[in-house]
Design a protein around this motif. Structure first.
Motif, PDB file in Angstrom:
ATOM      1  N   UNK A  94      14.097 -35.063 -29.684  1.00  0.00           N
ATOM      2  CA  UNK A  94      14.949 -34.675 -28.558  1.00  0.00           C
ATOM      3  C   UNK A  94      15.089 -35.825 -27.550  1.00  0.00           C
ATOM      4  N   UNK A  95      14.015 -36.573 -27.311  1.00  0.00           N
ATOM      5  CA  UNK A  95      14.076 -37.704 -26.380  1.00  0.00           C
ATOM      6  C   UNK A  95      14.959 -38.821 -26.936  1.00  0.00           C
ATOM      7  N   UNK A  96      14.883 -39.053 -28.224  1.00  0.00           N
ATOM      8  CA  UNK A  96      15.724 -40.075 -28.850  1.00  0.00           C
ATOM      9  C   UNK A  96      17.196 -39.675 -28.749  1.00  0.00           C
ATOM     10  N   UNK A  97      17.485 -38.403 -28.973  1.00  0.00           N
ATOM     11  CA  UNK A  97      18.867 -37.915 -28.847  1.00  0.00           C
ATOM     12  C   UNK A  97      19.351 -38.114 -27.412  1.00  0.00           C
ATOM     13  N   UNK A  98      18.510 -37.797 -26.420  1.00  0.00           N
ATOM     14  CA  UNK A  98      18.896 -37.980 -25.023  1.00  0.00           C
ATOM     15  C   UNK A  98      19.133 -39.453 -24.697  1.00  0.00           C
ATOM     16  N   UNK A  99      18.321 -40.350 -25.246  1.00  0.00           N
ATOM     17  CA  UNK A  99      18.533 -41.787 -25.038  1.00  0.00           C
ATOM     18  C   UNK A  99      19.867 -42.237 -25.625  1.00  0.00           C
ATOM     19  N   UNK A 100      20.201 -41.716 -26.787  1.00  0.00           N
ATOM     20  CA  UNK A 100      21.491 -42.061 -27.394  1.00  0.00           C
ATOM     21  C   UNK A 100      22.643 -41.580 -26.530  1.00  0.00           C
ATOM     22  N   UNK A 101      22.531 -40.359 -26.020  1.00  0.00           N
ATOM     23  CA  UNK A 101      23.576 -39.807 -25.151  1.00  0.00           C
ATOM     24  C   UNK A 101      23.724 -40.667 -23.905  1.00  0.00           C
ATOM     25  N   UNK A 102      22.606 -41.055 -23.316  1.00  0.00           N
ATOM     26  CA  UNK A 102      22.647 -41.881 -22.110  1.00  0.00           C
ATOM     27  C   UNK A 102      23.231 -43.257 -22.404  1.00  0.00           C
ATOM     28  N   UNK A 103      22.888 -43.840 -23.543  1.00  0.00           N
ATOM     29  CA  UNK A 103      23.432 -45.154 -23.908  1.00  0.00           C
ATOM     30  C   UNK A 103      24.949 -45.069 -24.055  1.00  0.00           C
ATOM     31  N   UNK A 104      25.439 -44.004 -24.678  1.00  0.00           N
ATOM     32  CA  UNK A 104      26.889 -43.814 -24.832  1.00  0.00           C
ATOM     33  C   UNK A 104      27.543 -43.664 -23.463  1.00  0.00           C
ATOM     34  N   UNK A 105      26.914 -42.897 -22.580  1.00  0.00           N
ATOM     35  CA  UNK A 105      27.467 -42.710 -21.237  1.00  0.00           C
ATOM     36  C   UNK A 105      27.504 -44.025 -20.470  1.00  0.00           C
ATOM     37  N   UNK A 138      27.553 -47.092 -21.706  1.00  0.00           N
ATOM     38  CA  UNK A 138      28.565 -47.969 -22.310  1.00  0.00           C
ATOM     39  C   UNK A 138      29.955 -47.602 -21.818  1.00  0.00           C
ATOM     40  N   UNK A 139      30.259 -46.321 -21.777  1.00  0.00           N
ATOM     41  CA  UNK A 139      31.589 -45.900 -21.344  1.00  0.00           C
ATOM     42  C   UNK A 139      31.811 -46.159 -19.858  1.00  0.00           C
ATOM     43  N   UNK A 140      30.771 -46.016 -19.048  1.00  0.00           N
ATOM     44  CA  UNK A 140      30.891 -46.377 -17.636  1.00  0.00           C
ATOM     45  C   UNK A 140      31.141 -47.878 -17.491  1.00  0.00           C
ATOM     46  N   UNK A 141      30.439 -48.682 -18.280  1.00  0.00           N
ATOM     47  CA  UNK A 141      30.630 -50.124 -18.239  1.00  0.00           C
ATOM     48  C   UNK A 141      32.050 -50.495 -18.654  1.00  0.00           C
ATOM     49  N   UNK A 142      32.558 -49.846 -19.678  1.00  0.00           N
ATOM     50  CA  UNK A 142      33.934 -50.100 -20.115  1.00  0.00           C
ATOM     51  C   UNK A 142      34.906 -49.787 -18.981  1.00  0.00           C
ATOM     52  N   UNK A 143      34.700 -48.672 -18.289  1.00  0.00           N
ATOM     53  CA  UNK A 143      35.578 -48.302 -17.175  1.00  0.00           C
ATOM     54  C   UNK A 143      35.492 -49.334 -16.052  1.00  0.00           C
ATOM     55  N   UNK A 144      34.300 -49.790 -15.735  1.00  0.00           N
ATOM     56  CA  UNK A 144      34.124 -50.784 -14.672  1.00  0.00           C
ATOM     57  C   UNK A 144      34.784 -52.108 -15.067  1.00  0.00           C
ATOM     58  N   UNK A 145      34.564 -52.546 -16.306  1.00  0.00           N
ATOM     59  CA  UNK A 145      35.183 -53.790 -16.766  1.00  0.00           C
ATOM     60  C   UNK A 145      36.705 -53.672 -16.808  1.00  0.00           C
ATOM     61  N   UNK A 146      37.205 -52.509 -17.178  1.00  0.00           N
ATOM     62  CA  UNK A 146      38.659 -52.310 -17.238  1.00  0.00           C
ATOM     63  C   UNK A 146      39.293 -52.449 -15.859  1.00  0.00           C
ATOM     64  N   UNK A 147      38.583 -52.041 -14.835  1.00  0.00           N
ATOM     65  CA  UNK A 147      39.094 -52.142 -13.466  1.00  0.00           C
ATOM     66  C   UNK A 147      38.742 -53.468 -12.808  1.00  0.00           C
ATOM     67  N   UNK A 148      37.916 -54.267 -13.472  1.00  0.00           N
ATOM     68  CA  UNK A 148      37.494 -55.548 -12.909  1.00  0.00           C
ATOM     69  C   UNK A 148      38.568 -56.615 -13.062  1.00  0.00           C
ATOM     70  N   UNK A 149      38.223 -57.797 -12.612  1.00  0.00           N
ATOM     71  CA  UNK A 149      39.153 -58.924 -12.675  1.00  0.00           C
ATOM     72  C   UNK A 149      39.033 -59.631 -14.025  1.00  0.00           C
ATOM     73  N   UNK A 150      40.029 -60.450 -14.308  1.00  0.00           N
ATOM     74  CA  UNK A 150      39.976 -61.267 -15.521  1.00  0.00           C
ATOM     75  C   UNK A 150      38.744 -62.166 -15.489  1.00  0.00           C
TER      76      UNK A 150
END
Length: 116
Positions: free
Chosen positions: A44-55, A57-69
């Motif tokens: 269960x802890x490993x599954x939660x870590x995977x979920x958090x890693x996905x979250x 990563x997606x937050x980072x993608x959103x931040x980079x998408x709004x960032x500068x070149x």
């Protein structure tokens, strides 16, 4: 901060931060296992870590998408910088980490174009 204290360039500061990467996170051999008294992760802890890693990563993608070149280029530079320590062989996880970072940046650029 006074101007004379700002003698280090952004590149120098980045290089200093990256140079610490090799020495942190368990790169130093220890005579005994760290935290030997800690129980192994449960499924269960490993599954939660995977979920958090996905979250994250997606937050980072959103931040980079709004960032500068320039910010995306710095992230690309960092991904290219990831390399084994001097005198050591390339480790598949190290290589994969750099490739994964590049993939996240490319996903951010894709998201940026479809969200505009």
């Amino acid at each position: 901060m006074p101007d004379q204290d700002q003698s280090q360039t952004t590149a120098e500061l980045r290089l200093r931060a990256l140079s610490r990467w090799d020495d942190e996170g368990g790169a130093i051999a220890t005579p005994q296992p760290l935290h030997a008294d800690v129980a192994p992760f449960t499924h269960a802890e490993i599954v939660q870590l995977r979920i958090r890693a996905i979250a994250v990563e997606n937050l980072l993608i959103a931040v980079l998408a709004e960032g500068t070149d320039r910010q995306r280029q710095v992230a690309r530079d960092m991904a290219a910088y990831i390399a084994p320590r001097s005198g050591f062989t390339h480790h598949p996880l190290t290589i994969d980490a750099g490739q994964h970072m590049t993939s996240l940046i490319e996903r951010a650029e894709h998201y940026r174009t479809i969200a505009s």
